[in-house]
Scaffold this motif. Sequence first.
Motif, short mmCIF file in Angstrom:
data_model
loop_
_atom_site.label_atom_id
_atom_site.label_comp_id
_atom_site.label_asym_id
_atom_site.label_seq_id
_atom_site.Cartn_x
_atom_site.Cartn_y
_atom_site.Cartn_z
N THR A 77 51.83 -5.75 5.49
CA THR A 77 53.13 -6.20 5.00
C THR A 77 54.22 -5.18 5.31
O THR A 77 55.32 -5.54 5.75
N ARG A 78 53.91 -3.91 5.11
CA ARG A 78 54.90 -2.86 5.38
C ARG A 78 55.24 -2.79 6.87
O ARG A 78 56.41 -2.65 7.25
N ALA A 79 54.22 -2.85 7.72
CA ALA A 79 54.47 -2.77 9.16
C ALA A 79 55.26 -3.97 9.65
O ALA A 79 56.16 -3.85 10.50
N TRP A 80 54.93 -5.14 9.13
CA TRP A 80 55.67 -6.35 9.49
C TRP A 80 57.14 -6.23 9.07
O TRP A 80 58.05 -6.55 9.84
N ASN A 81 57.37 -5.75 7.87
CA ASN A 81 58.74 -5.58 7.38
C ASN A 81 59.50 -4.53 8.17
O ASN A 81 60.74 -4.57 8.21
N ALA A 82 58.78 -3.61 8.81
CA ALA A 82 59.42 -2.61 9.66
C ALA A 82 59.80 -3.18 11.02
O ALA A 82 60.43 -2.49 11.83
N GLY A 83 59.41 -4.44 11.29
CA GLY A 83 59.74 -5.08 12.55
C GLY A 83 58.69 -4.93 13.63
O GLY A 83 58.96 -5.19 14.81
N TRP A 84 57.48 -4.56 13.23
CA TRP A 84 56.41 -4.31 14.21
C TRP A 84 55.43 -5.48 14.25
O TRP A 84 55.29 -6.23 13.29
N ASN A 85 54.75 -5.60 15.39
CA ASN A 85 53.62 -6.52 15.48
C ASN A 85 52.41 -5.88 14.81
O ASN A 85 52.27 -4.64 14.82
N VAL A 86 51.53 -6.70 14.27
CA VAL A 86 50.35 -6.17 13.57
C VAL A 86 49.10 -6.91 14.03
O VAL A 86 49.09 -8.14 14.10
N VAL A 87 48.05 -6.14 14.34
CA VAL A 87 46.73 -6.71 14.62
C VAL A 87 45.76 -6.16 13.59
O VAL A 87 45.54 -4.95 13.53
N ARG A 88 45.21 -7.04 12.76
CA ARG A 88 44.19 -6.65 11.78
C ARG A 88 42.82 -6.88 12.42
O ARG A 88 42.37 -8.01 12.55
N MET A 89 42.19 -5.81 12.80
CA MET A 89 40.92 -5.89 13.51
C MET A 89 39.74 -5.78 12.55
O MET A 89 39.72 -4.93 11.66
N ASN A 90 38.77 -6.65 12.70
CA ASN A 90 37.49 -6.49 12.01
C ASN A 90 36.53 -5.72 12.91
O ASN A 90 36.45 -6.00 14.11
N MET A 91 35.79 -4.78 12.34
CA MET A 91 34.69 -4.20 13.10
C MET A 91 33.62 -5.26 13.32
O MET A 91 33.62 -6.31 12.67
N ARG A 92 32.71 -5.02 14.25
CA ARG A 92 31.61 -5.96 14.48
C ARG A 92 30.92 -6.31 13.16
O ARG A 92 30.64 -5.43 12.34
N ASN A 93 30.65 -7.60 12.97
CA ASN A 93 29.93 -8.12 11.81
C ASN A 93 30.76 -8.22 10.53
O ASN A 93 30.34 -8.86 9.58
N CYS A 94 31.92 -7.56 10.50
CA CYS A 94 32.71 -7.54 9.27
C CYS A 94 33.61 -8.77 9.19
O CYS A 94 33.89 -9.42 10.20
N GLY A 95 34.05 -9.10 7.99
CA GLY A 95 34.90 -10.27 7.81
C GLY A 95 34.17 -11.57 8.06
O GLY A 95 34.76 -12.55 8.52
N GLY A 96 32.86 -11.60 7.78
CA GLY A 96 32.09 -12.83 7.96
C GLY A 96 31.79 -13.16 9.41
O GLY A 96 31.66 -14.34 9.76
N THR A 97 31.64 -12.15 10.26
CA THR A 97 31.47 -12.39 11.70
C THR A 97 30.10 -11.96 12.23
O THR A 97 29.96 -11.66 13.41
N ASP A 98 29.09 -11.95 11.37
CA ASP A 98 27.77 -11.48 11.80
C ASP A 98 27.23 -12.23 13.01
O ASP A 98 26.50 -11.66 13.82
N ALA A 99 27.58 -13.49 13.14
CA ALA A 99 27.04 -14.31 14.24
C ALA A 99 27.74 -14.05 15.57
O ALA A 99 27.28 -14.54 16.61
N LEU A 100 28.83 -13.27 15.57
CA LEU A 100 29.58 -13.05 16.81
C LEU A 100 28.99 -11.97 17.71
O LEU A 100 29.45 -11.77 18.83
#
Length: 364
Positions: free
Chosen positions: A124-147
């Motif tokens: 939220t802070r970075a977006w409000n600063a006018g920047w693009n944001v990429v929220r990266m999940n590490m492997r398997n994190c965020g419900g991505t074990d099958a990826l």
Amino acid sequence: MDTPAHSLQPAASAISEIGMPLVTSALPIALNPQVFSDWIKAFTPRRGLSNGHAQTIIGDVYPRSAFRLASSTDEVVVDLRDNSRVLCHCHWQPVSNAGSRLTVVLIHGLEGSSDSRYIQGITTRAWNAGWNVVRMNMRNCGGTDALTPTLYHSGLSGDVGAVVEYYARQKGLERVALIGYSMGGNLALKLAGEWGARTPLCAVATVCPAIDLAVSSDALHTPRNRFYEWHFLRRLLRRYKTKAALFPDIYSTEDLGSIRSLRDFDDKIVARYCSFQDSSDYYYRAAAARVLDGIAVPTLVLRALDDPFIRLTQETRETLLANRQITLAETQHGGHCAFLSTGKGMEVHWAEAAVIRYLREIAA
């Protein structure tokens, strides 16, 4: 930008030990505070939270505003050999020249995800600063074990690099900054050390990075920190069982009951399945401490001296101070990635505000 790297703290002082009042001022001990006076603000812990354990525990549950930013989602291939992918949630500024805006790639900590509340807060802070944001999940994190058929660990800095390169190609990014917390901080610093001055990387900011993996893992196993160790271990074992169910031809669940510490897990699971000889080999090869002298972009290492379990060896501290691109800022209080202050509104999360001020000063 060349940033002088000399600390005001005596070199012979202790690195990080709970109960040792190493700093008396509310201002962080930092590098060249005259240069960075615009972003270094006093940190005063919230009432009742001058203890590292209290900061760490309360910081994990402290209420935040609802996260409402819309995002797009990509599965980014990070290893062509087995088609391992990571899930990224992106927030692109709605302008024609979005690629020329600063883009920040956020990397969460151990057993976190792109939806961890500290990641949402800094987004939220970075977006409000006018920047693009990429929220990266590490492997398997965020419900991505099958990826991916693989496990995740502290040495996979190449995954962060693959994400940066993917979006640099897709969006024509000119400047990318990494923001990493704890384990994610190690990954960010490790990639920066490996890449040097390689574009589009232009800056790094880390909060309580786990730079020295061995001493920090052992600190987790001390009696005062067993609560944290069991917290991580339960989650890691649960994730491993999920992984074994998805890929039974690769992973075995035998003898899991003998794993009683994080070092046990790293010996019997990470080392076994991720091509390390043992936990010591893993901690050495995966630690950012080995490549800190290769960092060639402005870099912030923000840490609390009362962090319950993240430790910094004297050798690593000296390496940080020897690199003129690295700003080492240390506060007496703050716990692990908490830094709950007496500030009002969003300013209560002091570290997030400090990171944004730093990147605005250095990179934006």
